[in-house]
Design a protein around this motif. Structure first.
Motif, PDB file in Angstrom:
ATOM      1  N   GLU A  55       0.813  -1.214   0.000  1.00 11.55           N
ATOM      2  CA  GLU A  55       0.000   0.000   0.000  1.00 11.55           C
ATOM      3  C   GLU A  55       0.847   1.265   0.000  1.00 11.55           C
ATOM      4  OE1 GLU A  55      -1.901   1.424   3.771  1.00 11.55           O
ATOM      5  OE2 GLU A  55      -1.680  -0.681   4.351  1.00 11.55           O
ATOM      6  N   HIS A  56       2.055   1.203   0.539  1.00  9.83           N
ATOM      7  CA  HIS A  56       2.892   2.399   0.616  1.00  9.83           C
ATOM      8  C   HIS A  56       3.429   2.805  -0.751  1.00  9.83           C
ATOM      9  CE1 HIS A  56       2.586   2.047   4.925  1.00  9.83           C
ATOM     10  NE2 HIS A  56       3.057   0.816   4.884  1.00  9.83           N
ATOM     11  N   ALA A  57       3.428   1.878  -1.710  1.00  8.24           N
ATOM     12  CA  ALA A  57       3.896   2.202  -3.056  1.00  8.24           C
ATOM     13  C   ALA A  57       2.807   2.856  -3.904  1.00  8.24           C
ATOM     14  CB  ALA A  57       4.383   0.931  -3.759  1.00  8.24           C
ATOM     15  N   LEU A  58       1.564   2.777  -3.476  1.00  7.82           N
ATOM     16  CA  LEU A  58       0.470   3.285  -4.306  1.00  7.82           C
ATOM     17  C   LEU A  58       0.565   4.792  -4.566  1.00  7.82           C
ATOM     18  CD1 LEU A  58      -2.426   1.157  -2.789  1.00  7.82           C
ATOM     19  CD2 LEU A  58      -1.544   0.954  -5.114  1.00  7.82           C
ATOM     20  N   PRO A  59       0.743   5.650  -3.550  1.00  4.42           N
ATOM     21  CA  PRO A  59       0.773   7.094  -3.833  1.00  4.42           C
ATOM     22  C   PRO A  59       1.935   7.513  -4.725  1.00  4.42           C
ATOM     23  CG  PRO A  59       0.352   6.691  -1.504  1.00  4.42           C
ATOM     24  CD  PRO A  59       0.760   5.379  -2.108  1.00  4.42           C
ATOM     25  N   ALA A  60       3.092   6.859  -4.577  1.00  2.00           N
ATOM     26  CA  ALA A  60       4.242   7.212  -5.404  1.00  2.00           C
ATOM     27  C   ALA A  60       4.009   6.878  -6.869  1.00  2.00           C
ATOM     28  CB  ALA A  60       5.493   6.494  -4.903  1.00  2.00           C
ATOM     29  N   ALA A  74     -12.018  -5.678  10.749  1.00  2.00           N
ATOM     30  CA  ALA A  74     -11.432  -5.229  12.011  1.00  2.00           C
ATOM     31  C   ALA A  74     -10.113  -4.500  11.761  1.00  2.00           C
ATOM     32  CB  ALA A  74     -11.212  -6.418  12.943  1.00  2.00           C
ATOM     33  N   HIS A  75      -9.328  -4.994  10.821  1.00  2.00           N
ATOM     34  CA  HIS A  75      -8.067  -4.316  10.476  1.00  2.00           C
ATOM     35  C   HIS A  75      -8.338  -2.925   9.929  1.00  2.00           C
ATOM     36  CE1 HIS A  75      -4.082  -3.585   8.804  1.00  2.00           C
ATOM     37  NE2 HIS A  75      -4.659  -3.311   7.645  1.00  2.00           N
ATOM     38  N   PHE A  76      -9.306  -2.809   9.030  1.00  2.00           N
ATOM     39  CA  PHE A  76      -9.589  -1.510   8.426  1.00  2.00           C
ATOM     40  C   PHE A  76     -10.163  -0.544   9.443  1.00  2.00           C
ATOM     41  CE2 PHE A  76     -10.259  -4.095   4.375  1.00  2.00           C
ATOM     42  CZ  PHE A  76      -8.947  -3.908   3.972  1.00  2.00           C
ATOM     43  N   ALA A  77     -10.960  -1.035  10.373  1.00  2.00           N
ATOM     44  CA  ALA A  77     -11.536  -0.159  11.389  1.00  2.00           C
ATOM     45  C   ALA A  77     -10.449   0.457  12.271  1.00  2.00           C
ATOM     46  CB  ALA A  77     -12.542  -0.928  12.242  1.00  2.00           C
ATOM     47  N   ARG A  78      -9.312  -0.247  12.416  1.00  2.00           N
ATOM     48  CA  ARG A  78      -8.201   0.259  13.233  1.00  2.00           C
ATOM     49  C   ARG A  78      -7.242   1.129  12.437  1.00  2.00           C
ATOM     50  NH1 ARG A  78      -8.212  -5.284  14.813  1.00  2.00           N
ATOM     51  NH2 ARG A  78      -6.405  -5.639  13.449  1.00  2.00           N
ATOM     52  N   ARG A  79      -7.314   1.081  11.128  1.00  2.00           N
ATOM     53  CA  ARG A  79      -6.364   1.808  10.284  1.00  2.00           C
ATOM     54  C   ARG A  79      -6.584   3.319  10.435  1.00  2.00           C
ATOM     55  NH1 ARG A  79      -5.966   3.604   4.757  1.00  2.00           N
ATOM     56  NH2 ARG A  79      -3.946   3.070   3.813  1.00  2.00           N
ATOM     57  N   PRO A  80      -5.520   4.101  10.630  1.00  2.00           N
ATOM     58  CA  PRO A  80      -5.694   5.559  10.770  1.00  2.00           C
ATOM     59  C   PRO A  80      -6.423   6.154   9.572  1.00  2.00           C
ATOM     60  CG  PRO A  80      -3.485   4.914  11.412  1.00  2.00           C
ATOM     61  CD  PRO A  80      -4.114   3.691  10.820  1.00  2.00           C
ATOM     62  N   LYS A  81      -7.380   7.007   9.835  1.00  2.00           N
ATOM     63  CA  LYS A  81      -8.240   7.537   8.772  1.00  2.00           C
ATOM     64  C   LYS A  81      -7.478   8.390   7.768  1.00  2.00           C
ATOM     65  CE  LYS A  81     -11.881   5.636  10.531  1.00  2.00           C
ATOM     66  NZ  LYS A  81     -12.411   4.396   9.894  1.00  2.00           N
ATOM     67  N   GLN A  82      -6.382   9.010   8.193  1.00  2.00           N
ATOM     68  CA  GLN A  82      -5.638   9.891   7.292  1.00  2.00           C
ATOM     69  C   GLN A  82      -4.498   9.180   6.576  1.00  2.00           C
ATOM     70  OE1 GLN A  82      -6.817  12.918   6.532  1.00  2.00           O
ATOM     71  NE2 GLN A  82      -8.478  12.240   7.872  1.00  2.00           N
ATOM     72  N   SER A  83      -4.414   7.854   6.722  1.00  2.00           N
ATOM     73  CA  SER A  83      -3.358   7.116   6.024  1.00  2.00           C
ATOM     74  C   SER A  83      -3.510   7.283   4.525  1.00  2.00           C
ATOM     75  CB  SER A  83      -3.423   5.629   6.389  1.00  2.00           C
ATOM     76  OG  SER A  83      -3.132   5.415   7.747  1.00  2.00           O
ATOM     77  N   MET A  84      -2.394   7.175   3.821  1.00  2.00           N
ATOM     78  CA  MET A  84      -2.375   7.289   2.368  1.00  2.00           C
ATOM     79  C   MET A  84      -2.001   5.924   1.799  1.00  2.00           C
ATOM     80  SD  MET A  84      -2.818   9.281  -0.249  1.00  2.00           S
ATOM     81  CE  MET A  84      -2.938  10.892   0.537  1.00  2.00           C
ATOM     82  N   PRO A  85      -2.752   5.374   0.842  1.00  2.00           N
ATOM     83  CA  PRO A  85      -3.900   6.011   0.205  1.00  2.00           C
ATOM     84  C   PRO A  85      -5.107   6.065   1.140  1.00  2.00           C
ATOM     85  CG  PRO A  85      -3.739   3.737  -0.505  1.00  2.00           C
ATOM     86  CD  PRO A  85      -2.518   3.999   0.322  1.00  2.00           C
TER      87      PRO A  85
END
Length: 331
Positions: A55-60, A74-85
């Motif tokens: 996922e970290h390669a997507l914005p680049a 459950a994983h997505f619910a814990r993921r920070p909302k402002q993470s990129m993408p």
């Protein structure tokens, strides 16, 4: 256009740029002394599986937002909302016992939720409403339904209708993976809002295409994932010619492909008649959000492409940048 445009080598007026790349395209610089190029609204991959990609390669590589259509809620619910993408998600696939993808090695138990009955009452174990409510309560923006008659069992009509109705009751679109003969019309009859893949196992006739368009159904492309994309390309060609709404999506995580914007997918969309501004619209459509994130933009260094045919390859240079770093000059 300013008198300095020719000096800058600008090959298009603002009107020509909009005609080629759509209304969000504008000339700008990245930073005060930075590269000149073209900015667009942020790009979205409307179908991927985040736990199976970098996922970290997507914005680049151009992707600012994504829609996960099958993952651990459950994983997505814990993921920070402002993470990129920026991410919207379906949570788990809703399927039946013995249904796709419950038997696939890439689908651990937490990304599959088994619907065993059509109950519309809350809290009934395995009930259609209960399974939808579980995903909605975990923050899902869409509900993903597996309708793969080519591999395993599928919902009966009553239970499918109950799942779609439960999704709509929560204000969420129902998205279906359709595969196998008759699955497109089965989904349409139940009121499924979005197809996770442009139909790829059956050539749809004009009457069914027209019904899909009139119903307002949306298709996500995923053309390049097919070993032979001819059927899917033919269906998309007819769908967009009839006025259908198509979204760029790749099914990234399915197979060994690099994280980021996939040029081969864009080339196939162009082949299917999704060209120029329509191609950009398929990428910049904020679905399922109401609007794009204004804090970021897509930026491509250099001059714009010369023709619609050149747009897919030109987009290879796309990357995500903070919108505040873009400076628009008078051209």
């Amino acid at each position: 256009m300013s008198p300095h445009s020719a000096e800058r080598g600008a090959p298009h007026s603002a009107e020509e740029l909009a005609a080629l790349l759509g209304p969000t395209a504008r000339r700008c610089r990245l930073g005060i002394a930075g590269d000149e190029g073209i900015a667009l609204a942020p790009l979205t991959d409307h179908h991927l599986h985040l736990h199976l990609v970098d996922e970290h390669a997507l914005p680049a590589h151009g992707i600012a937002a994504a829609v996960d259509l099958g993952g651990d809620p459950a994983h997505f619910a814990r993921r920070p909302k402002q993470s990129m993408p920026h991410l919207e998600y379906a949570g788990a696939f809703l399927t039946v016992p013995g249904g796709y993808p419950s038997f696939r090695s890439w689908a651990p138990a937490q990304i599959v939720d088994l619907v065993t009955n059509p109950s519309s009452a809350p809290g009934v174990p395995g009930g259609a409403r209960t399974c939808v409510d579980e995903m909605a309560d975990a923050g899902a923006a869409v509900i993903k339904i597996a309708l793969n008659a080519a591999e395993g069992r599928v919902f009966d009509a009553e239970t499918l209708q109950a799942v779609v109705d439960a999704a709509h009751r929560r204000g969420l679109p129902a998205v279906a993976h359709v595969e196998g003969d008759g699955m497109t019309v089965f989904a349409l009859d139940a009121g499924v809002d979005v197809l996770a893949h442009a139909p790829f196992t059956e050539r749809l006739d004009d009457a069914l295409i027209t019904r899909c368009v009139r119903a307002g159904q949306i298709w996500i492309s995923t053309l390049d994932i097919n070993d032979d994309p001819a059927t899917a390309v033919a269906n998309v060609t007819a769908f967009v010619a009839a006025g259908g709404r198509i979204l760029y999506g790749t099914d990234l995580g399915n197979g060994d492909r690099p994280s980021g914007l996939l040029i081969d997918e864009l080339v196939l969309l162009h082949e299917a008649g999704v060209r120029g501004p329509a191609l950009i619209a398929s990428l910049t459509d904020p679905w399922p959000r109401a609007a794009s994130d204004t804090g970021v933009a897509t930026f491509v260094v250099g001059t714009p492409p010369e023709s619609p045919e050149a747009v897919p390859e030109w987009l290879r240079g796309a990357r995500v940048v903070p919108a505040e770093e873009l400076i628009t000059d008078e051209y």
